[in-house]
Each structure stands twice: as C-alpha cells, then as structure tokens.
Motif scaffolding. Structure first.
Motif, PDB file in Angstrom:
ATOM      1  N   LEU A  34       7.783   8.645   2.041  1.00 37.50           N
ATOM      2  CA  LEU A  34       8.154   7.559   2.946  1.00 37.50           C
ATOM      3  C   LEU A  34       6.982   7.132   3.810  1.00 37.50           C
ATOM      4  CD1 LEU A  34      10.193   5.681   4.306  1.00 37.50           C
ATOM      5  CD2 LEU A  34      10.845   7.608   5.776  1.00 37.50           C
ATOM      6  N   LEU A  35       6.266   8.097   4.359  1.00 36.38           N
ATOM      7  CA  LEU A  35       5.118   7.773   5.203  1.00 36.38           C
ATOM      8  C   LEU A  35       4.033   7.045   4.415  1.00 36.38           C
ATOM      9  CD1 LEU A  35       4.880  10.961   7.407  1.00 36.38           C
ATOM     10  CD2 LEU A  35       5.557   8.658   8.125  1.00 36.38           C
ATOM     11  N   GLU A  36       3.815   7.438   3.178  1.00 37.47           N
ATOM     12  CA  GLU A  36       2.818   6.761   2.345  1.00 37.47           C
ATOM     13  C   GLU A  36       3.240   5.332   2.039  1.00 37.47           C
ATOM     14  OE1 GLU A  36      -0.503   5.775   0.116  1.00 37.47           O
ATOM     15  OE2 GLU A  36      -0.177   7.258   1.692  1.00 37.47           O
ATOM     16  N   VAL A  37       4.523   5.128   1.765  1.00 43.46           N
ATOM     17  CA  VAL A  37       5.025   3.775   1.509  1.00 43.46           C
ATOM     18  C   VAL A  37       4.851   2.908   2.755  1.00 43.46           C
ATOM     19  CG1 VAL A  37       7.119   2.415   1.086  1.00 43.46           C
ATOM     20  CG2 VAL A  37       6.611   4.413  -0.330  1.00 43.46           C
ATOM     21  N   LEU A  38       5.179   3.463   3.916  1.00 44.40           N
ATOM     22  CA  LEU A  38       5.023   2.703   5.158  1.00 44.40           C
ATOM     23  C   LEU A  38       3.556   2.377   5.417  1.00 44.40           C
ATOM     24  CD1 LEU A  38       7.629   4.578   7.377  1.00 44.40           C
ATOM     25  CD2 LEU A  38       7.829   2.264   6.448  1.00 44.40           C
ATOM     26  N   ARG A  39       2.659   3.324   5.147  1.00 43.85           N
ATOM     27  CA  ARG A  39       1.229   3.070   5.316  1.00 43.85           C
ATOM     28  C   ARG A  39       0.780   1.931   4.405  1.00 43.85           C
ATOM     29  NH1 ARG A  39      -3.558   3.623   3.213  1.00 43.85           N
ATOM     30  NH2 ARG A  39      -2.759   4.440   1.261  1.00 43.85           N
ATOM     31  N   GLN A  40       1.232   1.962   3.156  1.00 40.95           N
ATOM     32  CA  GLN A  40       0.856   0.912   2.213  1.00 40.95           C
ATOM     33  C   GLN A  40       1.412  -0.444   2.635  1.00 40.95           C
ATOM     34  OE1 GLN A  40       1.794   2.042  -1.829  1.00 40.95           O
ATOM     35  NE2 GLN A  40       0.674   3.960  -1.653  1.00 40.95           N
ATOM     36  N   MET A  41       2.610  -0.459   3.211  1.00 42.25           N
ATOM     37  CA  MET A  41       3.182  -1.718   3.693  1.00 42.25           C
ATOM     38  C   MET A  41       2.355  -2.275   4.853  1.00 42.25           C
ATOM     39  SD  MET A  41       7.266  -0.915   3.451  1.00 42.25           S
ATOM     40  CE  MET A  41       7.730  -2.394   4.314  1.00 42.25           C
ATOM     41  N   MET A  42       1.866  -1.402   5.717  1.00 41.25           N
ATOM     42  CA  MET A  42       1.033  -1.841   6.825  1.00 41.25           C
ATOM     43  C   MET A  42      -0.285  -2.412   6.318  1.00 41.25           C
ATOM     44  SD  MET A  42       1.596   1.170   9.597  1.00 41.25           S
ATOM     45  CE  MET A  42       3.220   1.622  10.163  1.00 41.25           C
ATOM     46  N   VAL A  43      -0.876  -1.753   5.320  1.00 38.82           N
ATOM     47  CA  VAL A  43      -2.113  -2.264   4.721  1.00 38.82           C
ATOM     48  C   VAL A  43      -1.847  -3.637   4.105  1.00 38.82           C
ATOM     49  CG1 VAL A  43      -3.772  -1.909   2.841  1.00 38.82           C
ATOM     50  CG2 VAL A  43      -3.145   0.000   4.334  1.00 38.82           C
ATOM     51  N   LYS A  44      -0.725  -3.780   3.423  1.00 37.92           N
ATOM     52  CA  LYS A  44      -0.361  -5.073   2.823  1.00 37.92           C
ATOM     53  C   LYS A  44      -0.206  -6.136   3.909  1.00 37.92           C
ATOM     54  CE  LYS A  44       3.250  -7.275   0.086  1.00 37.92           C
ATOM     55  NZ  LYS A  44       4.545  -7.096  -0.579  1.00 37.92           N
ATOM     56  N   ASP A  45       0.459  -5.799   5.016  1.00 32.08           N
ATOM     57  CA  ASP A  45       0.612  -6.736   6.128  1.00 32.08           C
ATOM     58  C   ASP A  45      -0.748  -7.177   6.657  1.00 32.08           C
ATOM     59  OD1 ASP A  45       3.373  -6.587   5.990  1.00 32.08           O
ATOM     60  OD2 ASP A  45       3.571  -5.207   7.685  1.00 32.08           O
ATOM     61  N   ASN A  46      -1.655  -6.224   6.823  1.00 33.67           N
ATOM     62  CA  ASN A  46      -2.998  -6.552   7.306  1.00 33.67           C
ATOM     63  C   ASN A  46      -3.722  -7.482   6.340  1.00 33.67           C
ATOM     64  OD1 ASN A  46      -2.557  -4.949   9.520  1.00 33.67           O
ATOM     65  ND2 ASN A  46      -3.715  -3.213   8.740  1.00 33.67           N
ATOM     66  N   LEU A  47      -3.576  -7.227   5.052  1.00 33.62           N
ATOM     67  CA  LEU A  47      -4.207  -8.078   4.042  1.00 33.62           C
ATOM     68  C   LEU A  47      -3.643  -9.488   4.087  1.00 33.62           C
ATOM     69  CD1 LEU A  47      -6.119  -8.454   1.650  1.00 33.62           C
ATOM     70  CD2 LEU A  47      -4.288  -7.581   0.180  1.00 33.62           C
ATOM     71  N   VAL A  48      -2.342  -9.607   4.191  1.00 29.96           N
ATOM     72  CA  VAL A  48      -1.701 -10.935   4.254  1.00 29.96           C
ATOM     73  C   VAL A  48      -2.179 -11.675   5.496  1.00 29.96           C
ATOM     74  CG1 VAL A  48       0.502 -12.132   4.568  1.00 29.96           C
ATOM     75  CG2 VAL A  48       0.300 -10.320   2.866  1.00 29.96           C
ATOM     76  N   LYS A  49      -2.205 -11.006   6.653  1.00 25.41           N
ATOM     77  CA  LYS A  49      -2.682 -11.630   7.886  1.00 25.41           C
ATOM     78  C   LYS A  49      -4.114 -12.093   7.737  1.00 25.41           C
ATOM     79  CE  LYS A  49       0.358  -9.019  10.930  1.00 25.41           C
ATOM     80  NZ  LYS A  49       0.452  -7.947  11.924  1.00 25.41           N
ATOM     81  N   HIS A  50      -4.945 -11.269   7.114  1.00 23.71           N
ATOM     82  CA  HIS A  50      -6.348 -11.641   6.905  1.00 23.71           C
ATOM     83  C   HIS A  50      -6.460 -12.868   6.011  1.00 23.71           C
ATOM     84  CE1 HIS A  50     -10.643 -11.204   6.257  1.00 23.71           C
ATOM     85  NE2 HIS A  50     -10.407 -11.288   4.950  1.00 23.71           N
ATOM     86  N   LEU A  51      -5.686 -12.892   4.929  1.00 24.14           N
ATOM     87  CA  LEU A  51      -5.732 -14.028   4.008  1.00 24.14           C
ATOM     88  C   LEU A  51      -5.226 -15.303   4.667  1.00 24.14           C
ATOM     89  CD1 LEU A  51      -4.539 -12.275   0.736  1.00 24.14           C
ATOM     90  CD2 LEU A  51      -6.852 -13.053   1.297  1.00 24.14           C
ATOM     91  N   ILE A  52      -4.224 -15.192   5.538  1.00 20.92           N
ATOM     92  CA  ILE A  52      -3.711 -16.369   6.245  1.00 20.92           C
ATOM     93  C   ILE A  52      -4.771 -16.911   7.190  1.00 20.92           C
ATOM     94  CG2 ILE A  52      -2.041 -17.120   7.981  1.00 20.92           C
ATOM     95  CD1 ILE A  52       0.015 -15.293   6.585  1.00 20.92           C
ATOM     96  N   LYS A  53      -5.485 -16.018   7.888  1.00 17.69           N
ATOM     97  CA  LYS A  53      -6.558 -16.451   8.793  1.00 17.69           C
ATOM     98  C   LYS A  53      -7.663 -17.172   8.034  1.00 17.69           C
ATOM     99  CE  LYS A  53      -6.003 -12.927  12.344  1.00 17.69           C
ATOM    100  NZ  LYS A  53      -6.629 -11.753  13.004  1.00 17.69           N
ATOM    101  N   GLN A  54      -7.934 -16.746   6.804  1.00 12.61           N
ATOM    102  CA  GLN A  54      -8.995 -17.333   6.008  1.00 12.61           C
ATOM    103  C   GLN A  54      -8.615 -18.705   5.460  1.00 12.61           C
ATOM    104  OE1 GLN A  54     -12.050 -15.888   5.773  1.00 12.61           O
ATOM    105  NE2 GLN A  54     -11.179 -14.412   7.199  1.00 12.61           N
ATOM    106  N   ALA A  55      -7.328 -19.010   5.400  1.00 11.53           N
ATOM    107  CA  ALA A  55      -6.848 -20.278   4.819  1.00 11.53           C
ATOM    108  C   ALA A  55      -7.043 -21.431   5.765  1.00 11.53           C
ATOM    109  CB  ALA A  55      -5.373 -20.155   4.441  1.00 11.53           C
TER     110      ALA A  55
END
Length: 55
Positions: A34-55
């Motif tokens: 569960l903790l690993e899944v949550l960590r991966q979701m946070m990384v995904k959120d950070n990636l999405v936020k970064h990609l939105i900023k770049q757009a």
C-alpha cells in the motif's frame, strides 16, 4: 473536459489479477504494498503537475 471515471476492460482485468495476487499477503506485506502504491501515485501527481506547468 470530460474524463472517464470507469475502468477500461484491460484495467479491470489487471485489477482482478492484482486482487488475486495480494489476497494471501500478510498484514505487513500488504502495508508495504500500500505504501509503495501511494508513493507511486504521488510521483505520478508530481509528473502530471510538472507537465501541466510546461504546457
């Protein structure tokens, strides 16, 4: 924007496979998973936020 909220058939299949794999985990193993899944979701959120900023 309209985003689909249902899982695709492929996602449903993958979820069922994961359900079968985790049903026999110990409590500690399940917590680690569960903790690993949550960590991966946070990384995904950070990636999405970064990609939105770049757009």
């Amino acid at each position: 924007m309209d985003f689909p909220i249902e899982l695709s058939l492929e996602q449903q299949f993958r979820l069922q496979n994961l359900k079968d794999q985790v049903k026999d985990l110990s409590k500690e193993e399940a917590q680690e998973c569960l903790l690993e899944v949550l960590r991966q979701m946070m990384v995904k959120d950070n990636l999405v936020k970064h990609l939105i900023k770049q757009a």
